[in-house]
Design a protein around this motif. Structure first.
Motif, PDB file in Angstrom:
ATOM      1  N   ALA A 130      27.264  47.479 -29.138  1.00 17.66           N
ATOM      2  CA  ALA A 130      27.443  47.781 -27.880  1.00 17.66           C
ATOM      3  C   ALA A 130      27.049  46.616 -26.856  1.00 17.66           C
ATOM      4  O   ALA A 130      27.268  46.526 -25.807  1.00 17.66           O
ATOM      5  CB  ALA A 130      26.465  49.046 -27.391  1.00 17.66           C
ATOM      6  N   SER A 131      26.107  45.726 -27.264  1.00 21.48           N
ATOM      7  CA  SER A 131      25.680  44.777 -26.550  1.00 21.48           C
ATOM      8  C   SER A 131      26.653  43.771 -26.072  1.00 21.48           C
ATOM      9  O   SER A 131      26.388  43.020 -25.241  1.00 21.48           O
ATOM     10  CB  SER A 131      24.438  43.997 -27.199  1.00 21.48           C
ATOM     11  OG  SER A 131      24.794  43.169 -27.981  1.00 21.48           O
ATOM     12  N   LYS A 132      27.751  43.752 -26.882  1.00 14.77           N
ATOM     13  CA  LYS A 132      28.675  42.966 -26.446  1.00 14.77           C
ATOM     14  C   LYS A 132      29.705  43.390 -25.265  1.00 14.77           C
ATOM     15  O   LYS A 132      30.711  42.610 -25.061  1.00 14.77           O
ATOM     16  CB  LYS A 132      29.439  42.231 -27.733  1.00 14.77           C
ATOM     17  CG  LYS A 132      28.549  41.519 -28.435  1.00 14.77           C
ATOM     18  CD  LYS A 132      29.199  40.985 -29.684  1.00 14.77           C
ATOM     19  CE  LYS A 132      28.421  40.521 -31.006  1.00 14.77           C
ATOM     20  NZ  LYS A 132      28.812  40.155 -32.270  1.00 14.77           N
ATOM     21  N   PHE A 133      29.675  44.734 -25.153  1.00 11.51           N
ATOM     22  CA  PHE A 133      30.771  45.321 -24.632  1.00 11.51           C
ATOM     23  C   PHE A 133      31.007  44.979 -23.074  1.00 11.51           C
ATOM     24  O   PHE A 133      32.194  44.275 -22.954  1.00 11.51           O
ATOM     25  CB  PHE A 133      30.192  46.894 -24.383  1.00 11.51           C
ATOM     26  CG  PHE A 133      31.454  47.913 -24.016  1.00 11.51           C
ATOM     27  CD1 PHE A 133      32.122  48.288 -24.830  1.00 11.51           C
ATOM     28  CD2 PHE A 133      31.692  48.151 -22.784  1.00 11.51           C
ATOM     29  CE1 PHE A 133      32.953  49.178 -24.750  1.00 11.51           C
ATOM     30  CE2 PHE A 133      32.656  49.098 -22.504  1.00 11.51           C
ATOM     31  CZ  PHE A 133      33.645  49.462 -23.490  1.00 11.51           C
ATOM     32  N   ALA A 134      29.933  44.388 -22.480  1.00  8.19           N
ATOM     33  CA  ALA A 134      30.325  43.992 -21.056  1.00  8.19           C
ATOM     34  C   ALA A 134      30.709  42.642 -21.235  1.00  8.19           C
ATOM     35  O   ALA A 134      31.375  41.995 -20.274  1.00  8.19           O
ATOM     36  CB  ALA A 134      29.161  43.956 -20.208  1.00  8.19           C
ATOM     37  N   GLU A 135      30.180  41.762 -21.948  1.00  6.56           N
ATOM     38  CA  GLU A 135      30.350  40.389 -22.175  1.00  6.56           C
ATOM     39  C   GLU A 135      31.791  39.932 -22.533  1.00  6.56           C
ATOM     40  O   GLU A 135      31.953  38.920 -22.207  1.00  6.56           O
ATOM     41  CB  GLU A 135      29.061  40.007 -23.295  1.00  6.56           C
ATOM     42  CG  GLU A 135      27.823  39.717 -22.673  1.00  6.56           C
ATOM     43  CD  GLU A 135      27.055  39.073 -23.568  1.00  6.56           C
ATOM     44  OE1 GLU A 135      27.067  38.149 -24.277  1.00  6.56           O
ATOM     45  OE2 GLU A 135      25.872  39.537 -23.659  1.00  6.56           O
ATOM     46  N   ALA A 136      32.165  40.911 -23.215  1.00  7.64           N
ATOM     47  CA  ALA A 136      33.332  40.432 -23.715  1.00  7.64           C
ATOM     48  C   ALA A 136      34.650  40.316 -22.642  1.00  7.64           C
ATOM     49  O   ALA A 136      35.423  39.601 -22.620  1.00  7.64           O
ATOM     50  CB  ALA A 136      34.230  41.637 -24.661  1.00  7.64           C
ATOM     51  N   GLN A 137      34.157  41.242 -21.580  1.00  7.37           N
ATOM     52  CA  GLN A 137      34.966  41.111 -20.193  1.00  7.37           C
ATOM     53  C   GLN A 137      34.784  39.699 -19.637  1.00  7.37           C
ATOM     54  O   GLN A 137      35.744  39.208 -19.311  1.00  7.37           O
ATOM     55  CB  GLN A 137      34.783  42.199 -19.256  1.00  7.37           C
ATOM     56  CG  GLN A 137      35.642  43.311 -19.737  1.00  7.37           C
ATOM     57  CD  GLN A 137      35.265  44.606 -19.147  1.00  7.37           C
ATOM     58  OE1 GLN A 137      34.131  44.738 -18.654  1.00  7.37           O
ATOM     59  NE2 GLN A 137      36.159  45.443 -18.693  1.00  7.37           N
ATOM     60  N   ARG A 138      33.451  39.141 -19.572  1.00  9.80           N
ATOM     61  CA  ARG A 138      33.150  38.067 -19.031  1.00  9.80           C
ATOM     62  C   ARG A 138      33.761  36.859 -19.809  1.00  9.80           C
ATOM     63  O   ARG A 138      34.294  35.713 -19.271  1.00  9.80           O
ATOM     64  CB  ARG A 138      31.640  37.873 -19.121  1.00  9.80           C
ATOM     65  CG  ARG A 138      31.344  36.342 -18.680  1.00  9.80           C
ATOM     66  CD  ARG A 138      29.588  36.321 -18.713  1.00  9.80           C
ATOM     67  NE  ARG A 138      29.214  36.232 -20.228  1.00  9.80           N
ATOM     68  CZ  ARG A 138      29.479  35.292 -21.238  1.00  9.80           C
ATOM     69  NH1 ARG A 138      29.829  34.290 -20.946  1.00  9.80           N
ATOM     70  NH2 ARG A 138      29.026  35.392 -22.271  1.00  9.80           N
ATOM     71  N   LEU A 139      34.101  36.883 -21.226  1.00 10.57           N
ATOM     72  CA  LEU A 139      34.636  36.077 -22.003  1.00 10.57           C
ATOM     73  C   LEU A 139      36.189  36.000 -21.673  1.00 10.57           C
ATOM     74  O   LEU A 139      36.709  35.151 -22.105  1.00 10.57           O
ATOM     75  CB  LEU A 139      34.379  36.333 -23.497  1.00 10.57           C
ATOM     76  CG  LEU A 139      32.959  36.077 -24.013  1.00 10.57           C
ATOM     77  CD1 LEU A 139      32.937  36.923 -25.466  1.00 10.57           C
ATOM     78  CD2 LEU A 139      32.618  34.917 -23.937  1.00 10.57           C
TER      79      LEU A 139
END
Ligand code: NAP
Ligand code: ZN
Ligand code: ZN
Length: 353
Positions: free
Chosen positions: A211-220
């Motif tokens: 879940a902690s990578k959910f928002a970050e994947a969009q940043r990537l």
């Protein structure tokens, strides 16, 4: 063959932690360059190998195949590089150079077997090859890569394995505009897969268990992100993807992803879990789907990938560590607790006593 002693970090056995040890490196032959290692990325394959999870490790084992360093010596016949050049070494340091695959630039599939950067029979010495968790390495110039000048050196190291391992299948399966691509497992490989697929012009859907990578994947760079444990979210993508790149390091249900492919879609496995992954016949029969795999990339393609990353300003998101933290880093890698690649600052080894 003349050799010199070099400090390294490695392990004498599958159950033992990595520790400082001395290894021998050959002195440069006419076509070799000697590279002072500045940075080395930490790939999950290092951990699989150090712990003998693939059952072919020869000890002592010194991992590391995401190497960036500076050339400090060149052999008499070296033409491509000079002292002072900043260069990269990936997963391959030699191959037969004669078989059909070497001639096609597919050295990773060399018929007698490529010489991998670590844990391969050394062509010169009576030891396995030793990787980048070390002060320096001696490599034939034909297996050395040029680093684009605009890229940060530490963050470029992971391109040498994670970059090429994701770039090569994305190119092979003609990923570009109009293609919907799934990237599964947002670790070292997966986060590079997102960046590279996006730069190739694809519509990228990231699949993560964290879940902690959910928002970050969009940043990537992901256009959409799916929490793969959530069946409802997964169901929304049934039959929607042209291609899936699976970079998961552990056992997981491959059928859940094959179901997301369109007719004639392909899933390419790059992750290499220790145990087999069962594939249900109907997962591929229905929709004429392909289940395949890919391994790193050849030398020319690795250079192409580095130049592509230079042109698109792509590097890895890294967490820098000292070599003394490597055992702790492996434990965190197992928990998926790294965003998104550990890179070792090799000064920490040079300064250690
Ligand atoms: P990594 O950084 O540890 O990333 C692996 C990711 O897989 C994790 O971040 C996690 O992503 C997901 N994952 C881990 N355990 C899982 C589980 N039990 N179930 C579902 N998902 C899980 O590893 P890496 O360095 O990217 O390497 C990935 C794999 O590729 C390794 O097996 C490595 O040996 C292999 N590899 C292959 C090649 C090749 O040439 N084919 C080259 C290099 C590496 P989420 O948190 O997003 O779920
Ligand atoms: Zn690797
Ligand atoms: Zn060959």
């Amino acid at each position: 063959m003349r050799t010199t002693s070099v400090k390294a970090y490695g392990t004498p056995a599958a159950e033992a932690p990595l520790n400082m040890l001395d290894i021998r490196r050959r002195t440069t032959t006419p076509h070799d360059v000697e590279i002072d290692i500045l940075y080395c990325g930490v790939c999950h394959s290092d951990l699989h190998t150090a712990r003998n999870e693939w059952h072919f490790t020869v000890y002592p084992c010194v991992p590391g195949h995401e190497i960036v360093g500076r050339i400090v010596r060149v052999g008499d016949h070296v033409t491509k590089f000079k002292v002072g050049d900043v260069v990269g070494v990936g997963c391959l340091v030699d191959s037969c150079r004669e078989c059909q695959y070497c001639r096609e630039g597919l050295e990773q599939f060399c018929e007698p077997g490529p010489t991998q950067t670590y844990n391969s029979p050394d062509k010169y010495l009576d030891t396995p090859t030793f990787g980048g968790y070390s002060e320096s390495v001696v490599v034939d110039e034909n297996y050395v890569l040029r680093i684009p000048e605009n890229l940060d050196l530490a963050a470029t190291a992971p391109l040498l394995c994670a970059g090429i391992t994701t770039y090569s299948p994305l190119r092979h399966w003609n990923i570009g505009p109009g293609k919907k691509v799934g990237i599964v497992g947002i670790g070292g490989l997966g986060h590079m897969g997102i960046k590279i697929a996006k730069a190739m012009g694809a519509h990228v859907v990231a699949f993560t268990t964290s879940a902690s990578k959910f928002a970050e994947a969009q940043r990537l760079g992901a256009d959409e992100v799916v929490l793969s444990k959530d069946e409802e979210q997964m169901a929304a993508y049934r039959g929607k993807l042209h291609f899936i790149l699976d970079a998961v390091s552990a056992e997981h249900d491959i059928n859940a992803y094959l179901n997301l492919l369109r007719v004639d879609g392909s899933l390419a496995l790059v992750g290499a879990p220790e145990h087999p992954l069962p594939v249900a016949a109907f997962s591929v029969i229905m929709g004429r789907k392909s289940f395949s795999g890919s391994m790193i990339g050849g030398i020319a393609e690795t250079q192409e990938m580095l130049d592509f990353c230079g042109a698109h300003n792509i590097t890895a998101d890294i967490e820098m560590i000292n070599i003394q933290q490597i055992n702790e880093a492996y434990e965190r890698l197992l928990k998926g607790d790294v965003k998104y690649r550990f890179v070792i600052d090799m000064n920490s080894l040079k300064n250690a006593s």
